[in-house]
Design an enzyme around this catalytic site. Structure first.
Site, short mmCIF file in Angstrom:
data_model
loop_
_atom_site.label_atom_id
_atom_site.label_comp_id
_atom_site.label_asym_id
_atom_site.label_seq_id
_atom_site.Cartn_x
_atom_site.Cartn_y
_atom_site.Cartn_z
N VAL A 54 -6.09 -6.10 3.23
CA VAL A 54 -5.19 -5.34 4.08
C VAL A 54 -3.75 -5.80 3.85
O VAL A 54 -3.51 -6.93 3.43
CB VAL A 54 -5.59 -5.50 5.58
N CYS A 55 -2.80 -4.91 4.12
CA CYS A 55 -1.37 -5.21 4.11
C CYS A 55 -0.89 -5.55 2.69
O CYS A 55 -1.01 -4.74 1.78
CB CYS A 55 -1.07 -6.33 5.10
N ALA A 56 -0.35 -6.74 2.48
CA ALA A 56 0.14 -7.13 1.15
C ALA A 56 -0.99 -7.50 0.21
O ALA A 56 -0.83 -7.44 -1.03
CB ALA A 56 1.09 -8.32 1.29
N TYR B 200 0.32 -2.18 2.59
CA TYR B 200 1.54 -2.04 3.37
C TYR B 200 2.50 -1.13 2.59
O TYR B 200 2.65 -1.31 1.37
CB TYR B 200 2.19 -3.40 3.62
#
Length: 242
Positions: free
Chosen positions: A161-163, A182
């Site tokens: 998730v995200c970066a 992200y």
């Protein structure tokens, strides 16, 4: 985890009495076993370690973290999948073997094990939180990358998730097909096929965008392991619309 120390000559009956006050942590099977073996004693110190659900075929989830990993994403993964009944283990990827990781907002998390120890185990899911420079620490951990490559090749579930999808997975050739991250231009450019969706499932890989999508991300991971009916049940308990 609950750790009970049984010293010399302690009867199982004493353990059963203690277990009565900790039934949330000890399986009914264990209590039944103690009742049928009430006369057995131990001649040496013994340690019993029990997971929260006590299921024999419990799903095992590894959550690697490092300094700078994202707190909300880490907690959403660990908390939600524990509610499903999974055994969730947090591993520190820090090369000095330190189990205490200072997260992206300076909150300290205590990992259960080092990544080196976790690398020798089998996992039903490996889920990477984002955060910077946490995702870079995940990317640079050779034990973790080798385990992720094994997970991918065996068709077993892995997620980020995200970066982390861009920084930890894509940089190591671990993404094929649509994925999300992200929505920073540099992260999206690193993905082979960037998606705008909050959660994306591509074969045995699940990716998501950030803190705000982390609950739905974790619920999707639960669905992949336990089925949609169970995921809908947990979501309703958590007051999350799916």
């Amino acid at each position: 985890m609950v750790r009970i120390c049984i010293t010399r000559r302690t009867s199982i009956v004493a353990v059963a009495l203690l277990a009565r006050h900790a039934q949330a942590f000890i399986s009914p099977a264990f209590l039944s076993q103690t009742a049928t073996k009430s006369t057995r004693t131990f001649s040496r110190t013994t340690f019993l370690t029990m997971s929260s659900s006590g299921e024999a075929a419990q799903k095992r989830v590894l959550v690697p973290i490092g300094n700078g990993s994202e707190e909300i994403e880490t907690t959403c993964i660990t908390d939600t999948l524990t509610r499903f009944g999974a055994e969730v283990v947090v591993a520190s990827v820090m090369p000095d073997g330190d189990l205490v990781c200072k997260m992206s907002r300076n909150i300290k998390f205590l990992a259960d094990v080092t990544m080196k120890d976790a690398a020798s185990e089998e996992w039903d899911l490996i889920a990477l939180p984002g955060g910077m420079p946490g995702a870079e620490h995940l990317r640079d951990c050779k034990d973790l990358v080798a385990l992720l490559e094994k997970q991918k090749s065996q068709g077993k579930l892995y997620a980020a998730v995200c970066a982390a999808p861009a920084v930890a997975l894509a940089s190591n050739g671990l993404i094929e097909g649509p994925a999300t991250s992200y929505p920073a231009p540099a992260f999206r450019a690193a993905l082979p096929e960037a998606s705008d969706d909050g959660v994306v499932v591509t074969k045995n890989l699940v990716t998501s965008q950030g803190p705000g999508t982390s609950l739905k991300f974790a619920l999707q991971l639960g669905e992949e392991m336990f089925g949609k009916e169970k995921a809908d049940e947990i979501a309703a308990q958590m007051l999350v619309e799916r």
